[in-house]
Design a protein around this motif. Structure first.
Motif, PDB file in Angstrom:
ATOM      1  N   ARG A 152     -30.551 -22.172 -11.167  1.00 38.14           N
ATOM      2  CA  ARG A 152     -29.363 -22.041 -11.918  1.00 38.14           C
ATOM      3  C   ARG A 152     -28.459 -21.160 -11.191  1.00 38.14           C
ATOM      4  O   ARG A 152     -27.077 -21.555 -11.127  1.00 38.14           O
ATOM      5  N   TYR A 153     -28.720 -20.238 -10.300  1.00 30.41           N
ATOM      6  CA  TYR A 153     -27.931 -19.639  -9.431  1.00 30.41           C
ATOM      7  C   TYR A 153     -27.709 -20.259  -8.205  1.00 30.41           C
ATOM      8  O   TYR A 153     -26.527 -20.210  -8.000  1.00 30.41           O
ATOM      9  N   THR A 154     -28.245 -21.271  -7.805  1.00 27.24           N
ATOM     10  CA  THR A 154     -28.138 -21.863  -6.572  1.00 27.24           C
ATOM     11  C   THR A 154     -26.948 -22.642  -7.070  1.00 27.24           C
ATOM     12  O   THR A 154     -25.886 -23.055  -6.357  1.00 27.24           O
ATOM     13  N   ARG A 155     -26.786 -23.604  -8.289  1.00 25.96           N
ATOM     14  CA  ARG A 155     -25.887 -24.215  -8.811  1.00 25.96           C
ATOM     15  C   ARG A 155     -24.808 -23.581  -9.091  1.00 25.96           C
ATOM     16  O   ARG A 155     -23.658 -24.047  -8.629  1.00 25.96           O
ATOM     17  N   ALA A 156     -24.689 -22.371  -9.632  1.00 27.30           N
ATOM     18  CA  ALA A 156     -23.657 -21.525  -9.940  1.00 27.30           C
ATOM     19  C   ALA A 156     -22.756 -21.215  -8.598  1.00 27.30           C
ATOM     20  O   ALA A 156     -21.465 -21.430  -8.606  1.00 27.30           O
ATOM     21  N   ALA A 157     -23.713 -20.777  -7.546  1.00 30.20           N
ATOM     22  CA  ALA A 157     -22.814 -20.382  -6.225  1.00 30.20           C
ATOM     23  C   ALA A 157     -22.199 -21.756  -5.668  1.00 30.20           C
ATOM     24  O   ALA A 157     -21.027 -21.508  -5.211  1.00 30.20           O
ATOM     25  N   GLU A 158     -23.025 -22.862  -5.659  1.00 32.81           N
ATOM     26  CA  GLU A 158     -22.106 -23.997  -5.066  1.00 32.81           C
ATOM     27  C   GLU A 158     -20.988 -24.287  -6.194  1.00 32.81           C
ATOM     28  O   GLU A 158     -20.073 -24.668  -5.612  1.00 32.81           O
ATOM     29  N   PHE A 159     -21.016 -24.296  -7.629  1.00 30.48           N
ATOM     30  CA  PHE A 159     -19.950 -24.312  -8.558  1.00 30.48           C
ATOM     31  C   PHE A 159     -18.733 -23.700  -8.138  1.00 30.48           C
ATOM     32  O   PHE A 159     -17.632 -23.992  -7.753  1.00 30.48           O
ATOM     33  N   VAL A 160     -19.061 -22.283  -7.923  1.00 34.95           N
ATOM     34  CA  VAL A 160     -17.918 -21.387  -7.582  1.00 34.95           C
ATOM     35  C   VAL A 160     -17.224 -21.714  -6.201  1.00 34.95           C
ATOM     36  O   VAL A 160     -16.020 -21.786  -6.229  1.00 34.95           O
ATOM     37  N   ARG A 177      -3.793 -32.272  -1.141  1.00 36.70           N
ATOM     38  CA  ARG A 177      -4.606 -32.748   0.557  1.00 36.70           C
ATOM     39  C   ARG A 177      -5.924 -33.698  -0.134  1.00 36.70           C
ATOM     40  O   ARG A 177      -6.363 -33.021  -1.163  1.00 36.70           O
ATOM     41  N   PRO A 178      -6.369 -34.440   0.584  1.00 37.01           N
ATOM     42  CA  PRO A 178      -7.644 -35.087   0.303  1.00 37.01           C
ATOM     43  C   PRO A 178      -8.826 -33.940   0.081  1.00 37.01           C
ATOM     44  O   PRO A 178      -8.887 -32.916   1.003  1.00 37.01           O
ATOM     45  N   PHE A 179      -9.651 -34.009  -0.957  1.00 35.62           N
ATOM     46  CA  PHE A 179     -10.683 -33.078  -0.915  1.00 35.62           C
ATOM     47  C   PHE A 179     -12.014 -33.898  -1.068  1.00 35.62           C
ATOM     48  O   PHE A 179     -12.252 -34.929  -1.765  1.00 35.62           O
ATOM     49  N   ALA A 180     -13.221 -33.294  -0.292  1.00 34.42           N
ATOM     50  CA  ALA A 180     -14.306 -33.821  -0.425  1.00 34.42           C
ATOM     51  C   ALA A 180     -15.591 -32.717  -0.079  1.00 34.42           C
ATOM     52  O   ALA A 180     -15.452 -31.685   0.608  1.00 34.42           O
ATOM     53  N   ARG A 181     -16.377 -32.813  -1.017  1.00 33.72           N
ATOM     54  CA  ARG A 181     -17.575 -31.879  -0.951  1.00 33.72           C
ATOM     55  C   ARG A 181     -18.885 -32.774  -1.229  1.00 33.72           C
ATOM     56  O   ARG A 181     -19.185 -33.517  -2.177  1.00 33.72           O
ATOM     57  N   SER A 182     -19.891 -32.536  -0.341  1.00 43.78           N
ATOM     58  CA  SER A 182     -21.173 -32.956  -0.586  1.00 43.78           C
ATOM     59  C   SER A 182     -22.266 -31.820  -0.514  1.00 43.78           C
ATOM     60  O   SER A 182     -22.462 -31.223   0.419  1.00 43.78           O
ATOM     61  N   GLY A 183     -22.891 -31.550  -1.586  1.00 46.65           N
ATOM     62  CA  GLY A 183     -23.918 -30.543  -1.583  1.00 46.65           C
ATOM     63  C   GLY A 183     -24.909 -30.858  -2.245  1.00 46.65           C
ATOM     64  O   GLY A 183     -25.082 -31.887  -2.729  1.00 46.65           O
ATOM     65  N   ARG A 184     -25.978 -29.962  -2.651  1.00 41.86           N
ATOM     66  CA  ARG A 184     -27.046 -30.159  -3.307  1.00 41.86           C
ATOM     67  C   ARG A 184     -26.780 -30.553  -4.631  1.00 41.86           C
ATOM     68  O   ARG A 184     -27.637 -31.332  -5.073  1.00 41.86           O
ATOM     69  N   HIS A 185     -25.836 -29.996  -5.360  1.00 45.11           N
ATOM     70  CA  HIS A 185     -25.582 -30.337  -6.876  1.00 45.11           C
ATOM     71  C   HIS A 185     -24.279 -31.123  -7.161  1.00 45.11           C
ATOM     72  O   HIS A 185     -24.286 -31.719  -7.973  1.00 45.11           O
ATOM     73  N   PHE A 186     -23.558 -31.058  -5.932  1.00 46.93           N
ATOM     74  CA  PHE A 186     -22.112 -31.950  -6.194  1.00 46.93           C
ATOM     75  C   PHE A 186     -21.821 -32.793  -5.082  1.00 46.93           C
ATOM     76  O   PHE A 186     -21.911 -32.336  -3.824  1.00 46.93           O
ATOM     77  N   ASP A 187     -21.343 -33.931  -5.604  1.00 47.68           N
ATOM     78  CA  ASP A 187     -20.850 -34.852  -4.242  1.00 47.68           C
ATOM     79  C   ASP A 187     -19.673 -35.399  -4.948  1.00 47.68           C
ATOM     80  O   ASP A 187     -19.726 -36.370  -5.788  1.00 47.68           O
ATOM     81  N   ILE A 188     -18.722 -34.964  -4.549  1.00 51.82           N
ATOM     82  CA  ILE A 188     -17.248 -35.134  -5.074  1.00 51.82           C
ATOM     83  C   ILE A 188     -16.139 -35.645  -4.074  1.00 51.82           C
ATOM     84  O   ILE A 188     -16.420 -34.742  -3.054  1.00 51.82           O
ATOM     85  N   ARG A 189     -15.186 -36.151  -4.412  1.00 51.39           N
ATOM     86  CA  ARG A 189     -14.055 -36.335  -3.351  1.00 51.39           C
ATOM     87  C   ARG A 189     -12.986 -36.962  -4.038  1.00 51.39           C
ATOM     88  O   ARG A 189     -13.008 -37.500  -5.346  1.00 51.39           O
ATOM     89  N   GLY A 190     -11.642 -36.504  -3.588  1.00 55.62           N
ATOM     90  CA  GLY A 190     -10.297 -37.063  -4.366  1.00 55.62           C
ATOM     91  C   GLY A 190      -9.222 -36.159  -3.784  1.00 55.62           C
ATOM     92  O   GLY A 190      -9.424 -35.562  -2.693  1.00 55.62           O
ATOM     93  N   GLU A 191      -8.454 -35.782  -4.990  1.00 60.03           N
ATOM     94  CA  GLU A 191      -7.363 -34.922  -4.704  1.00 60.03           C
ATOM     95  C   GLU A 191      -7.056 -34.056  -6.064  1.00 60.03           C
ATOM     96  O   GLU A 191      -7.308 -34.811  -7.143  1.00 60.03           O
ATOM     97  N   PHE A 192      -6.970 -32.967  -6.017  1.00 64.86           N
ATOM     98  CA  PHE A 192      -7.028 -31.893  -7.138  1.00 64.86           C
ATOM     99  C   PHE A 192      -5.596 -32.169  -7.728  1.00 64.86           C
ATOM    100  O   PHE A 192      -4.432 -32.321  -7.071  1.00 64.86           O
ATOM    101  N   THR A 193      -5.459 -32.277  -9.091  1.00 62.85           N
ATOM    102  CA  THR A 193      -4.322 -32.456  -9.834  1.00 62.85           C
ATOM    103  C   THR A 193      -3.358 -31.260 -10.038  1.00 62.85           C
ATOM    104  O   THR A 193      -2.369 -31.351 -10.316  1.00 62.85           O
ATOM    105  N   VAL A 194      -3.885 -30.188  -9.980  1.00 65.11           N
ATOM    106  CA  VAL A 194      -3.191 -28.863 -10.169  1.00 65.11           C
ATOM    107  C   VAL A 194      -2.724 -28.288  -8.898  1.00 65.11           C
ATOM    108  O   VAL A 194      -3.606 -27.816  -8.015  1.00 65.11           O
ATOM    109  N   PRO A 195      -1.258 -27.919  -8.653  1.00 64.43           N
ATOM    110  CA  PRO A 195      -1.114 -27.049  -7.659  1.00 64.43           C
ATOM    111  C   PRO A 195      -1.379 -25.775  -7.514  1.00 64.43           C
ATOM    112  O   PRO A 195      -2.023 -25.319  -8.419  1.00 64.43           O
TER     113      PRO A 195
END
Length: 435
Positions: A152-160, A177-195
């Motif tokens: 759970r802490y591994t996930r929390a560290a990657e989450f933060v 700017r385009p965003f991409a992250r591929s890790g143990r718990h999260f594999d996401i990509r796109g653009e963040f909506t909030v400046p």
């Protein structure tokens, strides 16, 4: 001319509790745990006292007692970030800290909500990162309680880390700017909506004292919310937590240590002691005493008289005795200690629970409480405190009226806010954008 060194400053936060045995919800002076007026009163009082932030706990499942939703304290609480967005509209300076679970949320969505709070409050948002590995809570969610304590802490560290990358993903000229992250718990990509928000990153708070929690805090947190309230325990924890920062390339000033504490005031020391005893009697009702015992024994003890002797049966050796979010030792050893105390002092079950579960409290006159708070901070047992009043929402009023002025006279607490953001209140630098 000799330069006068400024005293180390105390940081203060106000905790709006949910379910616990600290707040006496049965007291006729207690208000609602869900009406906005309650939150507004406590937040306005904290801001009047020039506090750093308002701290809001969260629970993701109603507590149960013997298979039933129990009402030993209070039942139900609102969602944190929604509530803090409303408080942003009725406060101007006070930091707004939301407890949000990193096990049962997703980083893109939570980063978006926290960045929005930081914008709406002009830079006063904070996130108290908590985790959960229990299936009891997990049953409310699609993924269930599938994470063990370490994972759970591994996930929390990657989450933060992922949230921070999202907050950094806008370029300095204000373009996504385009965003991409591929890790143990999260594999996401796109653009963040909030400046990028006023603080860059909302302040990160870590609650928990376990080995994994301390290491996570050293690597990722701006503030630790601890339970170490005594001077000796505070100094030991302070040295340990600050000593872990170097391996992450951080300075001691980059992590603030703030234990959760209670207080009781009186015009004399004797009056304060008497009030503290009366409050403790209210906090540990007969039902709460049996519940506390069952958390150690891991057995149904409802047939025992709270005003009678300790149970004559041993705890379940597999009982998972937890205080807050920390497993507290061997239940057999704890039960043996409690029995010995009961026999030595002739205490009933309820009296034993009152004696053994006493939380650190600052009890005394306003002057002695102010002096004790200062001693904790100047001797490096804490950087400040998260105050947990026993009455909600008016329990902070006397502290702000009677103790804060004395801290200000001692030169250890601000008389006015000198910055606009929570990071400025805490003396934390704004992260450098990487967009």
């Amino acid at each position: 001319m000799t330069e006068v060194k400024k005293k180390k400053q105390i940081h203060l936060a106000a905790h709006f509790p949910g379910v616990n045995n600290t707040t006496v919800w049965t007291d006729p002076r207690s208000g609602s745990q869900i009406d906005f007026a309650s939150f507004e009163h406590l937040a306005r009082t904290a801001e009047r006292g020039r506090f750093d932030f308002f701290f809001l706990a969260e629970g993701l499942r109603l507590r149960e007692y013997q298979g039933r939703i129990h009402e030993l304290d209070v039942v139900g609480r609102p969602e944190s970030i929604t509530l803090l967005n409303a408080l942003a509209g009725v406060t101007d300076w006070l930091g707004l800290a939301a407890t949000v679970n990193a096990t049962f949320n997703e980083p893109y969505e939570l980063a978006r909500r926290l960045a929005t709070l930081d914008h709406l409050s002009d830079g006063r948002a904070a996130w108290n990162v908590v985790t959960s590995s229990d299936a009891f809570t997990g049953e409310n969610f699609r993924r269930g309680g599938y994470l063990d304590r370490a994972e759970r802490y591994t996930r929390a560290a990657e989450f933060v880390a992922t949230a921070r990358e999202l907050w950094d993903s806008w370029s300095p000229d204000g373009s996504p700017r385009p965003f991409a992250r591929s890790g143990r718990h999260f594999d996401i990509r796109g653009e963040f909506t909030v400046p990028r928000s006023p603080q860059g990153h909302p302040v990160i708070i870590q609650a928990g004292d376990s080995e994994e929690g301390r290491e996570f805090a050293a690597s990722s947190a701006d503030v630790i919310f601890t339970r170490h309230g005594t001077l000796e325990a505070g100094r030991e924890f302070y040295a340990d937590a600050k000593g872990r920062l170097a391996k992450y390339g951080r300075e001691p000033s980059e992590l603030k240590i703030m234990p959760g504490v209670t207080y009781v005031l009186g015009d004399t020391a004797a009056e304060a002691d008497e009030r503290a005893s009366e409050i403790r009697e209210q906090q540990i009702s007969p039902q709460n005493a049996i519940l506390a015992l069952e958390q150690v024994w891991g057995r149904d003890l409802s047939s025992y008289d709270p005003d009678g002797p300790m149970p004559d049966i041993d705890p379940d050796p597999g009982s998972d005795f937890v205080q807050g979010r920390v497993r507290v030792g061997d239940p057999l050893a704890v039960a043996s200690k409690w029995r010995a105390l009961s026999e030595q002092k002739g205490l009933s079950i309820r009296q034993t629970v009152i004696e053994t579960t006493r939380r650190q409290s600052f009890i005394g006159t306003p002057g002695s409480v102010a002096a004790a708070l200062e001693e904790f901070v100047v001797t490096d047992a804490a950087d400040g405190f998260i105050l947990v009043p026993h009455l909600t929402p008016g329990g902070l009023d006397d502290f702000v009226d009677r103790v804060v002025p004395l801290l200000q006279e001692r030169g250890v607490f601000r008389t006015e806010y000198t910055g606009c953001t929570l990071r400025s209140h805490l003396g934390l630098a704004e992260p450098v954008g990487k967009g």
